[in-house]
Design a protein around this motif. Structure first.
Motif, mmCIF file in Angstrom:
data_model
loop_
_atom_site.group_PDB
_atom_site.id
_atom_site.type_symbol
_atom_site.label_atom_id
_atom_site.label_comp_id
_atom_site.label_asym_id
_atom_site.label_seq_id
_atom_site.Cartn_x
_atom_site.Cartn_y
_atom_site.Cartn_z
ATOM 1 N N GLU A 19 37.454 18.613 45.019
ATOM 2 C CA GLU A 19 38.466 17.628 45.423
ATOM 3 C C GLU A 19 39.517 17.428 44.337
ATOM 4 O OE1 GLU A 19 35.984 14.275 46.321
ATOM 5 O OE2 GLU A 19 35.252 15.180 48.167
ATOM 6 N N THR A 20 39.960 18.550 43.773
ATOM 7 C CA THR A 20 40.934 18.526 42.684
ATOM 8 C C THR A 20 42.166 19.297 43.113
ATOM 9 O OG1 THR A 20 39.153 18.395 41.071
ATOM 10 C CG2 THR A 20 41.299 19.105 40.258
ATOM 11 N N ALA A 21 43.299 18.616 43.179
ATOM 12 C CA ALA A 21 44.537 19.263 43.629
ATOM 13 C C ALA A 21 45.041 20.297 42.636
ATOM 14 C CB ALA A 21 45.613 18.206 43.875
ATOM 15 N N ALA A 22 44.791 20.072 41.354
ATOM 16 C CA ALA A 22 45.308 20.982 40.331
ATOM 17 C C ALA A 22 44.207 21.358 39.343
ATOM 18 C CB ALA A 22 46.489 20.337 39.606
ATOM 19 N N PRO A 23 43.246 22.192 39.774
ATOM 20 C CA PRO A 23 42.231 22.632 38.825
ATOM 21 C C PRO A 23 42.851 23.487 37.727
ATOM 22 C CG PRO A 23 41.987 23.755 40.942
ATOM 23 C CD PRO A 23 43.078 22.771 41.092
ATOM 24 N N VAL A 24 42.203 23.515 36.595
ATOM 25 C CA VAL A 24 42.688 24.313 35.471
ATOM 26 C C VAL A 24 42.008 25.679 35.532
ATOM 27 C CG1 VAL A 24 42.763 24.514 32.963
ATOM 28 C CG2 VAL A 24 43.099 22.286 34.051
ATOM 29 N N VAL A 25 42.822 26.726 35.491
ATOM 30 C CA VAL A 25 42.314 28.098 35.474
ATOM 31 C C VAL A 25 42.569 28.657 34.083
ATOM 32 C CG1 VAL A 25 42.561 30.416 36.442
ATOM 33 C CG2 VAL A 25 42.831 28.407 37.927
ATOM 34 N N TYR A 26 41.513 29.196 33.482
ATOM 35 C CA TYR A 26 41.594 29.716 32.132
ATOM 36 C C TYR A 26 40.810 31.014 32.090
ATOM 37 C CZ TYR A 26 40.560 30.017 27.129
ATOM 38 O OH TYR A 26 40.429 30.450 25.835
ATOM 39 N N PHE A 27 41.382 32.025 31.474
ATOM 40 C CA PHE A 27 40.584 33.225 31.266
ATOM 41 C C PHE A 27 40.865 33.824 29.913
ATOM 42 C CE2 PHE A 27 44.114 34.549 34.000
ATOM 43 C CZ PHE A 27 44.667 35.623 33.323
ATOM 44 N N SER A 28 39.833 34.506 29.407
ATOM 45 C CA SER A 28 39.954 35.159 28.113
ATOM 46 C C SER A 28 39.346 36.554 28.218
ATOM 47 C CB SER A 28 39.257 34.349 27.019
ATOM 48 O OG SER A 28 37.887 34.219 27.300
ATOM 49 N N LEU A 29 39.934 37.450 27.453
ATOM 50 C CA LEU A 29 39.454 38.821 27.382
ATOM 51 C C LEU A 29 39.218 39.119 25.916
ATOM 52 C CD1 LEU A 29 38.837 41.431 28.869
ATOM 53 C CD2 LEU A 29 41.256 42.021 28.695
ATOM 54 N N LEU A 30 37.949 39.102 25.527
ATOM 55 C CA LEU A 30 37.573 39.329 24.143
ATOM 56 C C LEU A 30 36.740 40.598 24.068
ATOM 57 C CD1 LEU A 30 36.575 35.675 23.283
ATOM 58 C CD2 LEU A 30 38.736 36.812 22.793
ATOM 59 N N THR A 31 37.203 41.544 23.301
ATOM 60 C CA THR A 31 36.560 42.850 23.168
ATOM 61 C C THR A 31 36.375 43.443 24.558
ATOM 62 O OG1 THR A 31 35.447 41.962 21.211
ATOM 63 C CG2 THR A 31 34.748 44.116 21.981
ATOM 64 N N CYS A 32 35.158 43.429 25.082
ATOM 65 C CA CYS A 32 34.870 44.069 26.373
ATOM 66 C C CYS A 32 34.343 43.088 27.411
ATOM 67 C CB CYS A 32 33.866 45.194 26.179
ATOM 68 S SG CYS A 32 34.509 46.546 25.196
ATOM 69 N N THR A 33 34.582 41.804 27.221
ATOM 70 C CA THR A 33 34.086 40.797 28.163
ATOM 71 C C THR A 33 35.225 39.907 28.635
ATOM 72 O OG1 THR A 33 31.911 40.780 27.117
ATOM 73 C CG2 THR A 33 32.464 38.887 28.489
ATOM 74 N N LEU A 34 35.334 39.804 29.956
ATOM 75 C CA LEU A 34 36.270 38.880 30.587
ATOM 76 C C LEU A 34 35.505 37.615 30.929
ATOM 77 C CD1 LEU A 34 38.911 38.140 32.198
ATOM 78 C CD2 LEU A 34 37.734 39.136 34.183
ATOM 79 N N ARG A 35 36.064 36.469 30.586
ATOM 80 C CA ARG A 35 35.496 35.174 30.975
ATOM 81 C C ARG A 35 36.573 34.410 31.722
ATOM 82 N NH1 ARG A 35 31.036 31.924 29.175
ATOM 83 N NH2 ARG A 35 31.368 29.744 29.673
ATOM 84 N N VAL A 36 36.256 33.983 32.937
ATOM 85 C CA VAL A 36 37.177 33.220 33.782
ATOM 86 C C VAL A 36 36.551 31.855 34.020
ATOM 87 C CG1 VAL A 36 38.266 33.073 36.055
ATOM 88 C CG2 VAL A 36 38.093 35.287 34.890
ATOM 89 N N CYS A 37 37.346 30.799 33.801
ATOM 90 C CA CYS A 37 36.874 29.425 33.965
ATOM 91 C C CYS A 37 37.799 28.679 34.917
ATOM 92 C CB CYS A 37 36.879 28.689 32.630
ATOM 93 S SG CYS A 37 35.905 29.465 31.336
ATOM 94 N N VAL A 38 37.209 27.864 35.769
ATOM 95 C CA VAL A 38 37.973 26.979 36.647
ATOM 96 C C VAL A 38 37.379 25.586 36.486
ATOM 97 C CG1 VAL A 38 38.681 26.460 39.006
ATOM 98 C CG2 VAL A 38 38.496 28.845 38.265
#
Length: 120
Positions: free
Chosen positions: A49-68
């Motif tokens: 129920e969040t109109a504007a969630p925060v999307v964040y991603f990082s690519l470090l060495t060989c791992t992608l991490r995506v956060c919402v």
């Protein structure tokens, strides 16, 4: 490389695709990353129920991490959907498309994340 995006699904997917393409990731893995991102973002809108969630991603060495991140304190739960049910498969899909996923409670809300490892 780290990127933070607006809650636009199209813009977030495009930014993720651009970063992974430049880094030489396989197109099928990029597709899976985009699909998992879409699931997390839609879940933040619908269930968080969040109109504007925060999307964040990082690519470090060989791992992608995506956060919402959303503003709802309720943690996501895997459900067993009805055979003809129209919802309830999102976390199963994220689990099947990614190497790892989880949720981190925050002071206000939560962050749902997934990781993918680069496959040469």
């Amino acid at each position: 490389m780290c990127t933070r995006n607006t809650p636009s699904l199209a813009l977030s997917r495009q930014a993720l695709r651009d970063v992974l393409t430049r880094a030489g990731w396989d197109p099928e893995v990029i597709f899976n990353a985009e699909l998992a991102l879409a699931e997390l973002l839609v879940n933040a809108w619908r269930h968080g129920e969040t109109a504007a969630p925060v999307v964040y991603f990082s690519l470090l060495t060989c791992t992608l991490r995506v956060c919402v991140s959303d503003e709802n304190d309720a943690l996501p739960e895997r459900r067993t959907p009805a055979d003809l049910g129209e919802s309830g498969r999102g976390l199963q899909l994220v689990e099947g498309l990614t190497h790892r996923w989880g949720v981190d409670p925050q002071k206000h809300g939560k962050t749902v994340w997934y990781e993918l490892d680069f496959a040469a």
